[in-house]
Write a protein that holds these residues in place. Structure first.
Motif, PDB file in Angstrom:
ATOM      1  N   GLY A 135       0.736  -1.271   0.041  1.00 53.19           N
ATOM      2  CA  GLY A 135      -0.134   0.131  -0.025  1.00 53.19           C
ATOM      3  C   GLY A 135       0.808   1.413   0.062  1.00 53.19           C
ATOM      4  O   GLY A 135       0.420   2.469  -0.002  1.00 53.19           O
ATOM      5  N   ILE A 136       2.097   1.157   0.341  1.00 54.79           N
ATOM      6  CA  ILE A 136       2.883   2.127   0.132  1.00 54.79           C
ATOM      7  C   ILE A 136       3.022   3.124  -1.278  1.00 54.79           C
ATOM      8  O   ILE A 136       3.293   4.241  -1.186  1.00 54.79           O
ATOM      9  N   ALA A 137       2.538   2.376  -2.372  1.00 56.84           N
ATOM     10  CA  ALA A 137       2.520   3.093  -3.471  1.00 56.84           C
ATOM     11  C   ALA A 137       1.449   4.145  -3.640  1.00 56.84           C
ATOM     12  O   ALA A 137       1.529   5.305  -4.076  1.00 56.84           O
ATOM     13  N   LYS A 145      -3.643   7.363   5.275  1.00 57.48           N
ATOM     14  CA  LYS A 145      -3.352   5.853   5.744  1.00 57.48           C
ATOM     15  C   LYS A 145      -4.776   5.294   5.871  1.00 57.48           C
ATOM     16  O   LYS A 145      -5.057   4.140   5.759  1.00 57.48           O
ATOM     17  N   VAL A 146      -5.888   5.986   6.317  1.00 59.33           N
ATOM     18  CA  VAL A 146      -7.121   5.425   6.456  1.00 59.33           C
ATOM     19  C   VAL A 146      -7.741   4.858   5.185  1.00 59.33           C
ATOM     20  O   VAL A 146      -8.278   3.519   4.880  1.00 59.33           O
ATOM     21  N   LEU A 147      -7.502   5.444   4.096  1.00 57.11           N
ATOM     22  CA  LEU A 147      -7.990   5.040   2.613  1.00 57.11           C
ATOM     23  C   LEU A 147      -7.098   3.927   2.321  1.00 57.11           C
ATOM     24  O   LEU A 147      -7.512   3.118   1.409  1.00 57.11           O
ATOM     25  N   VAL A 148      -5.751   3.986   2.533  1.00 56.57           N
ATOM     26  CA  VAL A 148      -4.854   3.060   2.210  1.00 56.57           C
ATOM     27  C   VAL A 148      -5.199   1.591   2.579  1.00 56.57           C
ATOM     28  O   VAL A 148      -5.477   0.674   2.063  1.00 56.57           O
ATOM     29  N   HIS A 244     -16.703   2.226   5.007  1.00 60.53           N
ATOM     30  CA  HIS A 244     -16.404   1.546   5.936  1.00 60.53           C
ATOM     31  C   HIS A 244     -15.784   1.942   7.103  1.00 60.53           C
ATOM     32  O   HIS A 244     -16.001   2.145   8.370  1.00 60.53           O
ATOM     33  N   LYS A 245     -14.446   2.542   6.703  1.00 55.66           N
ATOM     34  CA  LYS A 245     -13.369   3.207   7.714  1.00 55.66           C
ATOM     35  C   LYS A 245     -13.562   4.819   7.482  1.00 55.66           C
ATOM     36  O   LYS A 245     -13.417   5.259   8.494  1.00 55.66           O
ATOM     37  N   VAL A 246     -13.531   5.072   6.338  1.00 57.81           N
ATOM     38  CA  VAL A 246     -13.620   6.545   6.228  1.00 57.81           C
ATOM     39  C   VAL A 246     -15.128   6.980   6.230  1.00 57.81           C
ATOM     40  O   VAL A 246     -15.838   6.986   5.227  1.00 57.81           O
ATOM     41  N   LYS A 247     -15.595   7.683   7.286  1.00 58.65           N
ATOM     42  CA  LYS A 247     -16.861   8.022   7.524  1.00 58.65           C
ATOM     43  C   LYS A 247     -17.553   9.219   6.751  1.00 58.65           C
ATOM     44  O   LYS A 247     -17.130  10.275   6.936  1.00 58.65           O
TER      45      LYS A 247
END
Length: 565
Positions: A135-137, A145-148, A244-247
């Motif tokens: 996911g570093i790309a 980071k949340v979106l990654v 789901h994570k990014v509200k």
């Protein structure tokens, strides 16, 4: 038909009599072993100076045409209505000396009527289940980071080429962005990722300033315009996965009953960050004063080649939508309003389309990949010629039966035939798309399939909204494994596990061909496209096949055809 024939001849090089090929100086030109010196300026004058080839000799032997070429010509004539009885048994077609074939394209003749094209190029644009990363790309593209982490949960850890080009530019803000890439290369995520990240950033800034009423009903921060309700539902499903994570909240508004009516009520009652809509429904909301643009940061127009087609798309509707926003586009830092930018994306990008987009957004920045308007490497393209007044429906049934003879790579990177693996064969037969050019053709084809005990349904513009939604759900849920449809499904739809697309009616132009074949072999997967070629389809089919063999852009082909029309 004559006009199409003339276009084909022109593109094939048969109508170039007046093209200049030499300067006005003496050239030595050799005909069949005999050298003459002439002042030659055009091909026409060259031909006029050529005598009957039978008068010439070559090394003191009578001229005799190459036997391989004679057999090739006979075979070619038989394929287009000649006498089959005069042709020897068909093996491998003779390749003309001047014929150019791309080294990455493999051309096979299965029988006298079937030609298959495969790509030897293994490049898949970082797509596929076997492509993994940390996911570093994405982090290097300034994705949060949340979106990654959310993308990794979706099985996406390496960005495609268009994502690498475009995501950082959208995140910068301040400019209108146009990007174009092949079908199946993640264009939806290309605009969703930076749009959602910028929305969350704006919310954080407002919270830090203790601003009240930062989120209000009927005041979306991003509007995404799509041409069909099916595509609107698809984009919403992708956005929901990211939420789901990014509200953030998202919904869709479009005509039709069922869930779409509930989504409309939701939009009117609670704060919505991302609104996905068709142009007609959005105009109704504007006219009824059910939507306000005071919080709007992004206007996204997906499938631009469908939306901006003058006279056939939604160009007039988009004018109505953009008009209230013109002053904000011109003055992006208007006091009391957030910066507003436009994002336009497409799988094709023709000169007429670019001209229309520039009229709406004069300073738009363009980004595209080198593979745009070319065939996907993981796609097998099959062309079946329907001889004379052959039975097209019989050819369709045969194509469905034999269409599963596709190959994929095993762990040792060797090709295996799916037909010999019963488990894979059952999976490959889950979903088949059959494209027709009209609702009447859809109806007759669906009737043929159901009469022959195939589990088929249909989708076209003349089906009532409720029934259309029901048919679409039946196909997506696997209750029906064959969908007979018009081009309503050819734009932007990402349908899982479609391994076979059949063009029952051949498209009217190369751009529609690109969109139809893009419904399979998506995200690095393998797929097959079978085209049934009737007599009146041959001119365009031959042009497209020639472009595939040479590895040239189908958009350039479309440009040349338009000039000749």
């Amino acid at each position: 038909m004559l006009k199409l024939r003339s276009i084909y001849n022109a593109l094939a090089g048969n109508n170039i009599g007046s093209l200049p090929v030499f300067s006005n100086y003496k050239n030595i030109v050799s005909f069949y072993g005999t050298t003459t010196r002439k002042n030659i300026t055009t091909i026409s004058s060259l031909k006029s100076n050529r005598k009957d080839k039978s008068q010439y000799t070559q090394r003191d032997k009578p001229y005799k045409e190459d036997s391989k070429r004679v057999n090739y010509i006979k075979t070619k004539k038989s394929l287009y209505g000649g006498d089959l009885s005069s042709t020897s048994s068909f093996k491998k077609p003779y390749k003309e000396p001047n014929e150019i074939v791309d080294k990455n394209i493999q051309v096979e003749r299965i029988d006298q009527l079937t030609t298959v094209y495969r790509s030897k190029n293994k490049f898949n644009d970082q797509l596929g289940s076997d492509i993994t990363g940390t996911g570093i790309a994405f982090q290097r593209l300034n994705v949060s980071k949340v979106l990654v982490e959310t993308l990794k949960e979706m099985g996406i850890s390496v960005p495609s080429t268009i994502q690498q080009l475009t995501i950082p530019e959208i995140l910068k803000g301040g400019n209108d962005i146009l990007f174009a890439s092949q079908t199946g290369t993640g264009k939806t995520l290309t605009y969703l990722i930076p749009v959602i990240q910028s929305i969350k950033k704006a919310e954080e800034l407002e919270t830090a300033k203790n601003e009240e009423n930062s989120r209000l009903p009927r005041r979306p921060r991003a509007i995404i315009l799509v041409p069909t309700r099916e595509l609107a539902l698809q984009v919403m499903s992708v956005a929901k996965k990211l939420s789901h994570k990014v509200k953030f909240s998202c919904t869709t508004t479009s005509s039709g009953g069922g869930d779409l009516l509930q989504y409309l009520k939701m939009y009117k009652s609670i704060p919505i960050d991302v609104l996905i809509s068709t142009p007609g429904t959005l105009i109704k909301l504007i006219e009824e004063e059910e939507i306000f643009f005071s919080k709007l940061q992004h206007l996204v127009i997906d499938e631009a080649d469908s939306m901006f087609t003058v006279g056939k798309g939604f160009d007039e509707e988009i004018k109505q939508i953009v008009k209230p926003l013109e002053s904000r586009f011109k003055n992006r830092k208007s006091e009391g309003f957030p910066p507003l930018n436009a994002i336009v994306c497409s799988a094709t990008l023709t000169e007429p389309l670019m001209k229309v987009i520039n009229e709406f957004f004069p300073n738009i920045q363009k980004y595209s990949t080198p593979t745009i308007h070319r065939s996907i490497n993981s796609l097998v393209q099959k062309f079946i010629d329907i001889k004379g007044g052959g039975d097209k429906h019989a050819a369709l049934l045969h194509a469905i039966t034999t269409g599963q003879k596709i190959t994929k790579k095993n762990n040792n990177d060797n090709e295996i035939n799916l037909e010999n693996d019963s488990t894979i064969k059952q999976q490959a037969q889950k979903r088949i798309l059959i494209f027709c050019n009209s609702p009447n053709s859809c109806r007759s084809t669906e009737y043929l399939l159901t009469e022959n005990d195939y589990n088929a349904t249909s989708l076209h513009g003349e089906i009532p909204a409720k029934r259309r939604n029901a048919n679409w759900k039946e196909f997506l849920n696997g209750d029906k494994n064959i969908l007979v449809c018009t081009d309503i499904v050819s734009r932007g739809m990402d349908i899982p596990d479609v391994d076979h697309v059949i063009l029952f009616d051949f498209p009217n132009n190369p751009i529609d061909y690109i969109h139809r074949i893009g419904r399979t072999a998506r995200a690095g997967k393998h797929g097959v496209v079978t085209s049934l070629i009737a007599k009146y389809d041959r001119p365009l089919s031959n042009i497209i096949q020639n472009a595939i063999k040479k590895g040239t852009s189908l958009e350039n082909l479309n440009k040349r055809i338009n000039k000749l029309l």
